[in-house]
Design a protein around this motif. Structure first.
Motif, PDB file in Angstrom:
ATOM      1  N   ILE A   4     -39.305  -6.563  10.054  1.00 35.31           N
ATOM      2  CA  ILE A   4     -40.204  -7.438   8.509  1.00 35.31           C
ATOM      3  C   ILE A   4     -40.915  -6.034   7.798  1.00 35.31           C
ATOM      4  O   ILE A   4     -40.552  -6.207   6.219  1.00 35.31           O
ATOM      5  N   GLU A   5     -41.642  -5.056   8.484  1.00 37.62           N
ATOM      6  CA  GLU A   5     -42.576  -4.910   7.615  1.00 37.62           C
ATOM      7  C   GLU A   5     -42.078  -2.876   7.337  1.00 37.62           C
ATOM      8  O   GLU A   5     -42.249  -3.140   5.971  1.00 37.62           O
ATOM      9  N   ILE A   6     -40.784  -2.904   7.522  1.00 36.33           N
ATOM     10  CA  ILE A   6     -40.591  -1.930   6.677  1.00 36.33           C
ATOM     11  C   ILE A   6     -39.362  -2.660   5.441  1.00 36.33           C
ATOM     12  O   ILE A   6     -39.321  -2.073   4.293  1.00 36.33           O
ATOM     13  N   ILE A   7     -38.571  -3.745   5.680  1.00 36.76           N
ATOM     14  CA  ILE A   7     -38.681  -4.188   4.605  1.00 36.76           C
ATOM     15  C   ILE A   7     -39.267  -4.380   3.109  1.00 36.76           C
ATOM     16  O   ILE A   7     -38.809  -4.137   2.326  1.00 36.76           O
ATOM     17  N   ALA A   8     -40.217  -5.345   4.199  1.00 37.66           N
ATOM     18  CA  ALA A   8     -41.234  -5.095   2.868  1.00 37.66           C
ATOM     19  C   ALA A   8     -42.227  -3.834   2.174  1.00 37.66           C
ATOM     20  O   ALA A   8     -41.755  -4.092   1.612  1.00 37.66           O
ATOM     21  N   GLN A   9     -41.966  -2.679   3.081  1.00 35.27           N
ATOM     22  CA  GLN A   9     -42.300  -1.698   2.413  1.00 35.27           C
ATOM     23  C   GLN A   9     -41.092  -1.157   1.434  1.00 35.27           C
ATOM     24  O   GLN A   9     -41.135  -0.170   0.614  1.00 35.27           O
ATOM     25  N   TYR A  10     -39.973  -1.381   1.668  1.00 34.62           N
ATOM     26  CA  TYR A  10     -39.201  -0.279   1.461  1.00 34.62           C
ATOM     27  C   TYR A  10     -37.982  -0.798   0.390  1.00 34.62           C
ATOM     28  O   TYR A  10     -37.505  -0.899  -0.128  1.00 34.62           O
ATOM     29  N   TRP A  11     -38.529  -2.115   0.036  1.00 30.68           N
ATOM     30  CA  TRP A  11     -37.314  -2.790  -0.643  1.00 30.68           C
ATOM     31  C   TRP A  11     -37.296  -2.531  -1.905  1.00 30.68           C
ATOM     32  O   TRP A  11     -36.217  -2.402  -2.340  1.00 30.68           O
ATOM     33  N   PRO A  12     -38.149  -1.752  -3.054  1.00 38.09           N
ATOM     34  CA  PRO A  12     -37.899  -1.737  -3.905  1.00 38.09           C
ATOM     35  C   PRO A  12     -36.709  -0.287  -4.099  1.00 38.09           C
ATOM     36  O   PRO A  12     -36.073  -0.204  -4.880  1.00 38.09           O
ATOM     37  N   ARG A  13     -36.508   0.481  -2.827  1.00 39.96           N
ATOM     38  CA  ARG A  13     -35.825   1.338  -2.735  1.00 39.96           C
ATOM     39  C   ARG A  13     -34.449   0.098  -2.808  1.00 39.96           C
ATOM     40  O   ARG A  13     -33.328   1.529  -3.239  1.00 39.96           O
ATOM     41  N   LEU A  14     -34.040  -0.156  -1.384  1.00 41.07           N
ATOM     42  CA  LEU A  14     -33.124  -1.050  -1.265  1.00 41.07           C
ATOM     43  C   LEU A  14     -32.806  -1.816  -3.080  1.00 41.07           C
ATOM     44  O   LEU A  14     -31.594  -2.013  -2.758  1.00 41.07           O
ATOM     45  N   THR A 176     -24.989  12.743  -3.160  1.00 43.56           N
ATOM     46  CA  THR A 176     -25.856  12.227  -3.556  1.00 43.56           C
ATOM     47  C   THR A 176     -25.972  11.915  -4.753  1.00 43.56           C
ATOM     48  O   THR A 176     -26.959  11.380  -5.732  1.00 43.56           O
ATOM     49  N   VAL A 177     -25.268  10.278  -4.235  1.00 42.83           N
ATOM     50  CA  VAL A 177     -25.820   9.328  -5.236  1.00 42.83           C
ATOM     51  C   VAL A 177     -26.218   8.084  -4.468  1.00 42.83           C
ATOM     52  O   VAL A 177     -25.561   7.776  -3.533  1.00 42.83           O
ATOM     53  N   PHE A 178     -27.605   8.025  -5.114  1.00 41.09           N
ATOM     54  CA  PHE A 178     -28.167   6.552  -3.995  1.00 41.09           C
ATOM     55  C   PHE A 178     -27.888   5.639  -4.282  1.00 41.09           C
ATOM     56  O   PHE A 178     -28.566   4.694  -4.670  1.00 41.09           O
ATOM     57  N   ASP A 179     -26.385   5.014  -3.357  1.00 40.31           N
ATOM     58  CA  ASP A 179     -26.078   3.560  -3.286  1.00 40.31           C
ATOM     59  C   ASP A 179     -27.271   3.129  -2.304  1.00 40.31           C
ATOM     60  O   ASP A 179     -28.582   3.435  -1.995  1.00 40.31           O
ATOM     61  N   ILE A 180     -26.647   1.803  -2.111  1.00 43.51           N
ATOM     62  CA  ILE A 180     -27.615   1.150  -0.921  1.00 43.51           C
ATOM     63  C   ILE A 180     -27.378   2.260   0.477  1.00 43.51           C
ATOM     64  O   ILE A 180     -28.517   1.651   1.553  1.00 43.51           O
ATOM     65  N   MET A 181     -25.939   2.782   0.264  1.00 44.66           N
ATOM     66  CA  MET A 181     -25.870   3.154   2.032  1.00 44.66           C
ATOM     67  C   MET A 181     -27.058   4.637   1.571  1.00 44.66           C
ATOM     68  O   MET A 181     -28.029   5.472   3.009  1.00 44.66           O
ATOM     69  N   GLY A 182     -27.509   5.780   0.383  1.00 44.82           N
ATOM     70  CA  GLY A 182     -27.664   6.592   0.163  1.00 44.82           C
ATOM     71  C   GLY A 182     -29.752   6.230   0.502  1.00 44.82           C
ATOM     72  O   GLY A 182     -30.345   7.240   0.878  1.00 44.82           O
ATOM     73  N   ARG A 183     -29.852   5.334  -0.201  1.00 53.06           N
ATOM     74  CA  ARG A 183     -31.264   4.444   0.138  1.00 53.06           C
ATOM     75  C   ARG A 183     -31.989   4.761   2.150  1.00 53.06           C
ATOM     76  O   ARG A 183     -32.652   4.909   2.308  1.00 53.06           O
ATOM     77  N   THR A 184     -30.255   3.495   1.924  1.00 51.33           N
ATOM     78  CA  THR A 184     -30.505   3.212   3.910  1.00 51.33           C
ATOM     79  C   THR A 184     -30.620   4.548   4.415  1.00 51.33           C
ATOM     80  O   THR A 184     -31.909   4.533   5.969  1.00 51.33           O
ATOM     81  N   ARG A 185     -30.572   4.938   4.422  1.00 51.32           N
ATOM     82  CA  ARG A 185     -29.952   6.914   5.188  1.00 51.32           C
ATOM     83  C   ARG A 185     -31.545   7.134   4.658  1.00 51.32           C
ATOM     84  O   ARG A 185     -32.056   8.081   5.663  1.00 51.32           O
ATOM     85  N   GLN A 186     -31.375   7.649   3.555  1.00 45.78           N
ATOM     86  CA  GLN A 186     -33.832   8.192   3.078  1.00 45.78           C
ATOM     87  C   GLN A 186     -34.519   7.196   4.112  1.00 45.78           C
ATOM     88  O   GLN A 186     -35.218   7.441   5.058  1.00 45.78           O
ATOM     89  N   ILE A 187     -34.314   5.710   4.412  1.00 40.08           N
ATOM     90  CA  ILE A 187     -35.366   5.013   5.176  1.00 40.08           C
ATOM     91  C   ILE A 187     -35.697   5.170   6.869  1.00 40.08           C
ATOM     92  O   ILE A 187     -35.893   5.745   6.774  1.00 40.08           O
ATOM     93  N   PHE A 188     -34.345   5.712   6.958  1.00 41.74           N
ATOM     94  CA  PHE A 188     -33.778   5.517   7.778  1.00 41.74           C
ATOM     95  C   PHE A 188     -34.711   7.061   8.754  1.00 41.74           C
ATOM     96  O   PHE A 188     -35.166   6.959  10.095  1.00 41.74           O
ATOM     97  N   SER A 189     -34.788   8.421   7.662  1.00 38.36           N
ATOM     98  CA  SER A 189     -35.349   9.537   8.312  1.00 38.36           C
ATOM     99  C   SER A 189     -36.454   9.619   8.355  1.00 38.36           C
ATOM    100  O   SER A 189     -36.891  10.389   8.431  1.00 38.36           O
ATOM    101  N   ARG A 190     -37.257   8.295   7.396  1.00 38.91           N
ATOM    102  CA  ARG A 190     -38.716   7.868   7.779  1.00 38.91           C
ATOM    103  C   ARG A 190     -39.035   7.553   8.377  1.00 38.91           C
ATOM    104  O   ARG A 190     -40.191   7.562   9.360  1.00 38.91           O
ATOM    105  N   THR A 191     -38.145   5.973   8.942  1.00 36.97           N
ATOM    106  CA  THR A 191     -38.943   5.188   9.676  1.00 36.97           C
ATOM    107  C   THR A 191     -38.175   5.152  10.930  1.00 36.97           C
ATOM    108  O   THR A 191     -38.166   5.142  12.370  1.00 36.97           O
ATOM    109  N   PHE A 192     -36.813   6.334  11.104  1.00 36.71           N
ATOM    110  CA  PHE A 192     -36.000   5.856  13.051  1.00 36.71           C
ATOM    111  C   PHE A 192     -35.832   4.731  12.885  1.00 36.71           C
ATOM    112  O   PHE A 192     -35.823   4.013  14.786  1.00 36.71           O
ATOM    113  N   ASP A 193     -35.730   3.609  12.440  1.00 40.34           N
ATOM    114  CA  ASP A 193     -35.519   2.205  13.068  1.00 40.34           C
ATOM    115  C   ASP A 193     -34.541   1.284  12.370  1.00 40.34           C
ATOM    116  O   ASP A 193     -33.659   1.879  11.120  1.00 40.34           O
TER     117      ASP A 193
END
Length: 244
Positions: A4-14, A176-193
């Protein structure tokens, strides 16, 4: 950090990735929808020799993975940079979004062409003959008879093609087109969640569900329009005069 904290923090990117996915899918499908009717007519009515280049293009796009097509356009265009610069096209091909859009539009055009070809071939020949009998021109016959019925036949398959294109747009992240999956990979690389991939899947599911509802509503409206347009009109019978 919980999901929940992850989605609250990163929802603008998603959200940004979601808008990019919708934009890429909508534009790719729209470009294909504008081009495919003409190609479908060529596939239906043109001589076999005239169809040969189009059939080769369709066979290639349908017979090879869309990822390979994306790589050919994005990385392959760099091999021809001097030529593209001379033609003034390098500005277009150096943008990853433009390359992804071109790949998806070319791929969808091939599929939509064949879907529409099947729809055109499914139009009852009697209706086409009737249109000719009442003096309709070829263009008017296509506009008033052939294409409305062809789209009615092909509508469900066209909807499936758009959904498949939307899901295939996840491949755009590899260039390097940051669609849903591109943003998801970015977030995962920072949170490892790993739960962020579940959120991405839910976003794709919501987009698909909303699209299906809209597409079905459009299908009902199209069906009602065709039925109303072809509803037989019974001429009013004059009242009989009373007999003496």
């Amino acid at each position: 950090m919980n999901p929940i904290e992850i989605i609250a923090q990163y929802w603008p990117r998603l959200l940004d990735g979601t808008l990019m996915t919708i934009k890429l899918t909508f534009l790719g499908a729209l470009i294909a929808a504008l081009v495919s009717p003409g190609f479908a007519l060529i596939r239906t009515h043109a001589a076999p020799l005239a169809q040969a280049p189009l059939r080769l293009y369709i066979s290639f796009m349908r017979g090879t993975p869309i990822l390979a097509q994306l790589f050919l356009i994005f990385y392959g265009s760099g091999q021809f940079r001097p030529i593209l610069q001379d033609w003034g096209l390098w500005t277009f091909f150096r943008d990853p979004f433009n390359c992804a859009l071109l790949a998806f539009a070319l791929n969808s055009t091939a599929y939509q062409t064949e879907i529409l070809r099947g729809g055109i071939m499914g139009v009852p020949q009697g209706e086409i003959e009737a249109a000719k009998a009442i003096g309709m021109t070829r263009f008017k016959t296509l506009r008033r008879v052939v294409f409305p019925h062809a789209y009615r036949i092909a509508w469900p398959a066209l909807g499936n093609e758009v959904i498949l294109l939307m899901k295939a747009s996840a491949l755009a992240s590899v260039v390097t087109v940051f669609d849903i999956m591109g943003r998801t990979r970015q977030i995962f690389s920072r949170t490892f969640d790993f739960s962020i991939y579940l959120w991405a899947a839910l976003i794709y599911l919501c987009i698909t569900a909303i699209f299906v509802l809209i597409w079905r509503q459009a299908e009902r409206r199209l069906s009602r329009h065709i039925e109303a347009h072809h509803k037989p009109r019974v001429a009013a019978q004059p009242a009989k005069e009373p007999q003496a």
